[in-house]
Design a protein around this motif. Structure first.
Motif, PDB file in Angstrom:
ATOM      1  N   ARG A  58     -12.708   6.509  -5.355  1.00 12.37           N
ATOM      2  CA  ARG A  58     -11.822   5.007  -5.365  1.00 12.37           C
ATOM      3  C   ARG A  58     -11.713   4.295  -6.962  1.00 12.37           C
ATOM      4  N   VAL A  59     -11.288   3.846  -7.822  1.00 10.70           N
ATOM      5  CA  VAL A  59     -10.963   2.851  -8.980  1.00 10.70           C
ATOM      6  C   VAL A  59     -10.952   0.842  -7.625  1.00 10.70           C
ATOM      7  N   ALA A 116      -2.143  -2.928  -3.215  1.00  4.93           N
ATOM      8  CA  ALA A 116      -2.474  -4.527  -4.288  1.00  4.93           C
ATOM      9  C   ALA A 116      -2.729  -5.590  -3.529  1.00  4.93           C
ATOM     10  N   LYS A 117      -2.990  -6.134  -2.940  1.00  3.19           N
ATOM     11  CA  LYS A 117      -3.297  -8.179  -2.863  1.00  3.19           C
ATOM     12  C   LYS A 117      -3.722  -9.071  -3.363  1.00  3.19           C
ATOM     13  N   LYS A 172       0.430  -1.134   0.218  1.00  6.00           N
ATOM     14  CA  LYS A 172      -0.117   0.360  -0.078  1.00  6.00           C
ATOM     15  C   LYS A 172       0.698   1.303  -0.316  1.00  6.00           C
ATOM     16  N   GLY A 173       0.645   1.988  -0.690  1.00  9.02           N
ATOM     17  CA  GLY A 173       1.345   3.705  -0.628  1.00  9.02           C
ATOM     18  C   GLY A 173      -0.128   4.633  -0.390  1.00  9.02           C
ATOM     19  N   ARG A 175      -6.066 -11.792  -6.830  1.00 12.48           N
ATOM     20  CA  ARG A 175      -5.605 -10.459  -7.027  1.00 12.48           C
ATOM     21  C   ARG A 175      -7.033  -9.324  -7.042  1.00 12.48           C
ATOM     22  N   TYR A 176      -6.314  -8.158  -5.717  1.00 11.29           N
ATOM     23  CA  TYR A 176      -7.515  -6.842  -5.465  1.00 11.29           C
ATOM     24  C   TYR A 176      -6.636  -5.961  -6.172  1.00 11.29           C
ATOM     25  N   PHE A 177      -6.710  -4.613  -6.770  1.00  9.49           N
ATOM     26  CA  PHE A 177      -5.939  -3.348  -6.835  1.00  9.49           C
ATOM     27  C   PHE A 177      -7.398  -2.547  -6.617  1.00  9.49           C
ATOM     28  N   SER A 178      -6.057  -1.051  -6.087  1.00 12.11           N
ATOM     29  CA  SER A 178      -7.155  -0.178  -6.221  1.00 12.11           C
ATOM     30  C   SER A 178      -6.200   0.856  -6.069  1.00 12.11           C
TER      31      SER A 178
END
Length: 293
Positions: free
Chosen positions: A220-221, A174-175, A155-156, A197-200
């Protein structure tokens, strides 16, 4: 919800121990040449107290937490932390046995960097594992459930402050997720494995329109790989200062969830967690909030 753990005392070694009728805990903290450290632990002893009182209370939980901080220089801070906790129940009564074991393991490595007086950043590499194991035996009828979730995440979070009226937050997540769901009914076993996989990405602008009005807007996307789900979630908040002591806030936000809980009616300890897939869409919630402070 923004939760922080203790940083540890950078000036001197301190410690505290707490003992009550139900549990004992201890926290130690202190400095080291490059920063500070902290370690804590807790355990209940209902099971031991029950034995003394000749009462069968075969349940207890424990948890432990440790963190070490690195003061690298005036613009860089880093830390590493660990957590582990478990609840355990081992009940045997009149031909019925119930065994429960559930808990979490987590670690995180964090880095805070000040790019300039206007740009602040915080980066995280973290992993966690939730596991739940349930075993129930009624005479000769058995039921078992094992559920676990493992994830590795990066995460950032960045904050840019161009002037005193405006603050812009933006970041990413990202997960990599792995799920296990196994259950047994009498002599039949069912084994299930899921992965995704999860991204945002997100951006949010906090802007003071005037001395009395503040607006906060963002989006948030989200993306989840199993089902190729894309979601865009807007957020908007307006704040009006009505007086020196009173302000009014109006907020709207849309949220999506890619994790589901299935509850077993009458067996709350046997709840199961599993992710979305092409046949089961993510959950969505729209929040409308009015608040006075």
């Amino acid at each position: 919800l923004n939760v922080f753990n203790k940083e540890g005392n950078r000036e001197e070694f301190t410690g505290v121990t707490r003992i009550s009728l139900l549990s004992a805990s201890s926290t130690l903290q202190g400095p080291w040449p490059k920063g500070s450290w902290m370690i804590s632990g807790r355990r209940t002893y209902l099971d031991l107290a029950g034995k003394i009182a000749d009462i069968d209370l075969p349940y207890y939980f424990y948890d432990g937490h440790a963190k070490i901080n690195f003061d690298l220089d005036k613009n860089n801070l880093a830390s590493i932390s660990f957590y582990a906790g478990n609840d355990l129940l081992d009940l045997d009564n009149d031909g019925t046995t119930i065994g429960l074991n559930w808990g979490n393991r987590t670690f995180s490595a964090q880095w805070t960097h000040l790019f300039s007086s206007k740009l602040f950043s915080h980066f995280v590499l973290a992993g966690s594992r939730f596991s739940s194991d349930t075993q129930v035996q009624f005479d000769k009828v058995g039921f078992g459930l094992n559920n676990s979730i493992s994830d590795l995440a990066s995460k950032g979070y960045l904050t840019y402050t161009p002037d005193s009226r405006q603050t812009i937050d933006f970041g990413f997540e990202a997960k990599d997720l792995h799920f296990k769901l196994d259950y047994q009914i009498v002599d039949s076993e069912y084994r299930n494995r899921f992965a995704g996989r999860y991204f945002s990405l997100y951006v949010q602008d906090h802007y003071r329109l005037s001395a009395l009005d503040i607006i906060q807007a963002g989006v948030r996307v989200d993306y989840y790989s199993d089902g190729a789900y894309w979601r865009a979630a807007p957020r908007l908040s307006l704040q009006r200062l009505l007086s020196e002591r009173l302000n009014l806030t109006l907020s709207y936000g849309q949220y999506h969830q890619f994790l589901n809980q299935v509850q077993q009616e009458g067996l709350s300890f046997a709840d199961m967690w599993f992710p979305v897939d092409p046949s089961f869409k993510p959950g969505q919630a729209d929040h409308y909030i009015i608040g006075f402070n």
